[in-house]
Design an enzyme around this catalytic site. Structure first.
Site: not given
Ligand SMILES: Cc1ncc(COP(=O)(O)O)c(C=O)c1O
Length: 446
Positions: A154, A256, A283
């Site tokens: 994700y 990521d 986050k």
């Molecule tokens: C690994 C990862 N990348 C990107 C995102 C996207 O972040 P945001 O919810 O701040 O857009 C998330 C969100 O949970 C995530 O878990």
């Protein structure tokens, strides 16, 4: 028995009468009663009134220990005094500016010092934006179009990464490289057509994908621990092969770390000795405010210079409130704070596993550091295919049963620990889990 007749469901209805009314009213003006699709769950979500430290209190007055922490964001729980003080100081100096704020430099320098692959960084307002910018940098640098991602990964909700999360092949299917399905409606056809989907933790899938598609891949994006996909750690050999193969093929490797930055002082990449070209973050680096960031080596970040090809836009990007709160939160998350939450995580996984073994449940616990997840499957948890084999009814009953006993995990069952937590919070979780599964067993659900 029908789940709606279960004690977990009925108790939830009885404990959350105000939330039920609120959900019905909210549903008139907001689809499904909340703007956040991922926070919807049957029979209706409970609505939070206030939070304090490690707990949240809903509008019916139920208090729950918050193991959700807004999908891992609140690594210091709610209202940590150091972060609140930083926010108050900044509030007096303004919430958003019409010229660059001086505040972003401190957080940029701090992150570059902590995370070994970062030489430069830019901020925006969400992990989704960070990933979007990282992919654009990769396309601009390579002149290629397609991207590679892993099943179950994700990376936010922009078009090209909202594919390949669900509808996967069976765990025993040997095919490792596939074309993804869309995870939501409304995506352009290119979102699926331009993505090459690989099985996670599968070195052969990476090699095969690069052999066939390497010349057209701008980037491969990977989570060193798949978060929303099931809290599944990468095998070190998988990350090593991924680094070697992408370097050989001139593909930009994006790590990521939106969820995993909490894993070690230098993020999960520091822990694994992983050396990506670009890193996306969000986050925890916002201290509870909306944030995203992308960083990496100068040769890639050069695209974002004033005369470069790629822009990092956004009215609220690098807003000073977030920068102040984020710096305060990251300063608090030092080596001993991380050791504390990681050792609580070890204890949570071990104690939950003991309950599962004692009760002989068809379930298992996985995770790493301060993250864990209970999965109702016995398929070895090395990738998202195993996660998809889990029993959804048992999962929902576990979620509701824990809510009824004062524990909040994410709907899927992810737990994220915060620094103010202690072993007594873990023990409360484990005993609530044991009572929940006993109730499920008594009713024939497991
Ligand atoms: C690994 C990862 N990348 C990107 C995102 C996207 O972040 P945001 O919810 O701040 O857009 C998330 C969100 O949970 C995530 O878990």
């Amino acid at each position: 028995m029908n789940i709606e007749h279960s004690r977990a469901w009925q108790t939830y209805l009885a404990q959350n009468a105000r939330s039920r009314q609120h959900a019905a009213r909210a549903g008139q003006r907001i689809p499904s009663g909340t703007s956040r699709s991922l926070l919807r769950h049957p029979p209706f979500p409970f609505y939070i009134d206030k939070t304090d430290g490690v707990t949240g209190i809903d509008i019916d007055g139920n208090t729950r220990i918050d193991f959700h922490n807004n999908y891992t964001t609140l690594v210091h729980g709610h209202g940590h005094p150091h972060i609140i003080a930083a926010v108050h100081r900044q509030l007096a100096h303004g919430t958003t500016y019409s010229a660059p704020g001086a505040q972003e430099l401190a957080l940029a320098e701090y992150l570059c010092e902590r995370v070994h692959s970062l030489e430069q960084v830019v901020f925006n307002s969400s992990g989704t934006e960070a990933v979007m910018v990282a992919l654009r940098i990769a396309r601009a640098v390579t002149g290629r179009n397609r991207i590679g991602k892993f099943e179950g990964g994700y990376h936010g909700w922009s078009d090209f990464v909202m594919v390949g999360g669900h509808g996967l092949r069976a765990p025993n299917d040997p095919v490792g490289v596939t074309a993804p399905h869309a995870d939501v409606g409304g995506l352009p056809q290119a979102a699926c057509a331009d993505v090459v989907l690989m099985r996670y933790n599968d070195v052969e899938a990476v090699r095969e994908a690069i052999t066939i598609h390497g010349h057209e891949l701008a980037a491969i994006i990977v989570e060193p621990i798949q978060g929303a996909g099931g809290v599944i750690p990468a095998q070190p050999a998988f990350l090593r092969a991924l680094r070697d193969e992408t370097r050989r093929a001139g593909i930009v490797l994006i790590c990521d770390e939106v969820i995993t930055l909490r894993h070690a002082v230098g993020g999960a990449q520091g822990y694994y000795g992983f050396d990506p070209d670009l890193t996306t973050m969000a986050k925890i680096i916002g201290g509870g405010f909306p944030v995203g960031a992308v960083g990496g080596r100068r040769e890639f970040m050069a695209c974002l210079e004033a005369d470069g090809a790629v822009a990092n836009l956004g009215t609220f990007s690098a807003n000073p409130m977030t920068m102040a709160a984020g710096l305060a939160a990251m300063e608090l998350l030092d080596e001993s704070a991380i050791a504390h939450i990681n050792s609580l995580g070890d204890a949570a996984r071990a104690k939950l596993t003991t309950v599962i073994e004692r009760q002989r449940l068809p379930a298992q616990v996985c995770g790493a550091g301060s993250l864990f997840q209970v999965h109702w499957t016995e398929v070895p948890l090395t990738d998202a295919r195993a996660v998809e084999s889990a029993d959804a009814t048992r999962n929902l009953l576990t979620f509701l049963g824990l809510c009824n006993r004062g524990i909040q995990l994410s709907m899927r069952g992810i737990g994220a620990l915060s620094t103010p937590m202690t072993m007594s919070d873990i023990d409360t979780l484990v005993s609530a889990f044991e009572d929940t599964v006993r109730e499920m067993r008594d009713e024939g659900f497991c």
